[in-house]
Enzyme design. Sequence first.
Site, PDB file in Angstrom:
ATOM      1  N   GLU A 197       0.785  -1.226   0.000  1.00  0.00           N
ATOM      2  CA  GLU A 197       0.000   0.000   0.000  1.00  0.00           C
ATOM      3  C   GLU A 197       0.825   1.289   0.000  1.00  0.00           C
ATOM      4  O   GLU A 197       0.384   2.303  -0.531  1.00  0.00           O
ATOM      5  CB  GLU A 197      -0.943   0.000   1.212  1.00  0.00           C
ATOM      6  N   SER A 474     -46.445 -22.379  46.437  1.00  0.00           N
ATOM      7  CA  SER A 474     -45.801 -22.918  47.636  1.00  0.00           C
ATOM      8  C   SER A 474     -44.335 -22.542  47.779  1.00  0.00           C
ATOM      9  O   SER A 474     -43.711 -22.899  48.790  1.00  0.00           O
ATOM     10  CB  SER A 474     -45.927 -24.446  47.657  1.00  0.00           C
TER      11      SER A 474
END
Length: 780
Positions: A197, A474
């Site tokens: 690059e 319960s």
Amino acid sequence: MKDKTLNKPKGFTKGKASKQGGAKYGFSHWITVTAIKLSVIFIAIIGIYGIYLDGKVTQTFEGQRWQVPAQVFGRVLTFDRDQQVDFAEIEKELLMLNYQRSTNAETPGRFTQKQNRFIIYRRPFDFGYGLEPASKIIIEQRDGEVYRLTQDGEQVHEVKLEPILIDRILSAEGQDRVMLPLDQIPQQLIDALLLIEDKDFYHHHGLSPTGILRAFWKNLLAGETVQGGSTLTQQLAKNMYLYRDKTIWRKVNEALISVILEVRYSKDQILEAYLNEVYLGQHYANGIHGVGLASEFYFGKPINELNNSELALIVAQIKGPSFYDPWRQPERASERRDLILRIMFENHLLQEKAYQAAITSELNIRKNRRFKKQSYPAYMQLVRRELKDIGAAGALQSGIRVFTGFDIHRQKDAENAVIEQLKKLENGTDVANLEAAMVISDIRSGQIQAVVGGKEVKYLGFNRALDAKRPIGSLIKPVVYIAALERSNKYSLATPLADKPISLTSSKGKKWQPKNYDGKFRGQVPLIDGLVQSLNVPTVNLGLEVGLENIKQTLNVLGHKGDVRKVPSILLGSINMSAFEVNQFYSTIANGGLYNEAHAVVKILSGDGERLWAKEKLLDARLSQQGAYLIDYALTQVTSTGTAKSLSWKFPQQRLAGKTGTSNDLRDSWFVGFDQKSVVTSWIGRDDNKPMGLTGSSGALTLFSNYLAAQGSNSRFDLIPDGIEFATFELATGNVVLDDCANVEQYPAITSGIFISEQCLEKRKDPPNWLEKLFGAEGE
């Protein structure tokens, strides 16, 4: 007559000539002055604009450059000396972390097992005390227990594995990235990037005319684009500050910003920013930015574990992630990778042997393009809520790291239990549209380990574990019995409770006549049987004796933060709670009366490793040790002889505790169970609240049972605390009596409440001797 023109003053002609010359001189002078003025104005404009750009560039570059996703991690797996260890479980954990098996674990991210030794080359990780470098860990076990731990050759008391990344919270723009400092990026990748690059990166000042000419010539010779013309600084300027429109003005801006970047910052700073910014792919709606995330995206492992071929493929994506997409265009991606490898070889970045190995290798990308993100939406909903409560919601895009108590094995086992059991229940009954919820927490820390919000376990939607508030039935009963047992001067596990028909009338004249589930009345039962057999009438009688205000206070003491109406029906669970809220107060019971606020988030670190927040560890004793032991003893009897006794058949070697719960008309099925390590709360019901025909035992208990079968359990071994003794109780009176009395039972009791009675209703008969057995007792 004289010509008048000849008599004109001599200076007149000169003056005219001078005037014409002056006109010429004046125009050129005007042009020059105007040009200078325009130049000054242009320079001033450029200067002012440059100052504006400089401010914009520095503000972005030195501030929060990007919206970096928050990373959410699971629990940190820790191994101690003398700890039970299962090498198969460790292997599963490592495979989920994308570790690889190898014959010799000589590089980070690899492991091997040799007989009683498990060798792990752990990756570098910051656990909150600074970055710990990669290290070689050896776990040695004997008879299932750890007996030696070594880290980098030295014996240690404890070792840690890095946690699993369970999610990444992205920005609204959908940008995703993993921030990496330059020194954590492989030099081979950096060299290849610069070669392809921007070969002159460390020599130009942001713009490189020679680079443009060289790139043109190289590309012309190759017949394709092998080298870029823009410098890395220009690419960074374009990606970070500018739109992608192709105009002259954008190119001018790009050049100016590039120069400013080069003046303001070092080459290494610019390169690091580029490597974390560059666009390298698309994961559905979310962009993949930076080489760190690209490594995870394409290969499923950290960038420092990539080989030459994989590094070249990362560089290949810079030219066009869509065009060279290795999933959709594998041939193009291979050609581009091979081209980069050849250039690396020609420029001596690769030796011939390494080049040949790389160029002949497969792409080795992940099989499935989709990231394993948002796989646990119910748990992540809890995390997000806690982050908001903590005040960290505004920092989610600053790269914070969130550590939680998430246990991926418990989560998966809970999800499978829900999916499989609901399918069985719906196939075996006429009931359809069943839903479920599960919450699992660590007893000692209060950390939430797993959350299942419904049968669609992988989809974000209504979270029944957190938001579905249903009557708990319960499940409330242990609260009633705790309130009594803490009053040891009046109540014990043997205290007789009336089990006869009762009728209560409200202030509005409405009658309430509670009944036991089986419709029977036993006349009188010991207090422990009322809980173990989940009998309604004895519980109501006990609760009314203790007082509704005391029941309410006990529930709040255990950790319930909601309001409770003081009406008799609360004694049988006419209180709406979520599975998360139920899990909270049962955790206090399971932890010997020590309260820990239930939480998912353990600590939060900044992107730089600074500790921003941590959950405080407080020891908050809410029950006496003696009262906590008695209720725990009773709840272990529930799983051996009571309403959850099926667990004793399925897990005969394990000591477990728990409680079933069923709401009116069988609309809700609950079970809370716990071993030595975790509390598991499970619920089954329907979203439309219609009856489904399942009790706590036939519904939610099966979820717990299937989860435990997959997960395994740790048998409870609670030690008897000081102040507790086993005593002999006469069942008819509840008195502590001598051993020669009949109809007695031994129960643990609080020592200060033991008062031995020398009188009993009936003496125990001695067993007949052999003569009496042969001839019969005298008087028969």
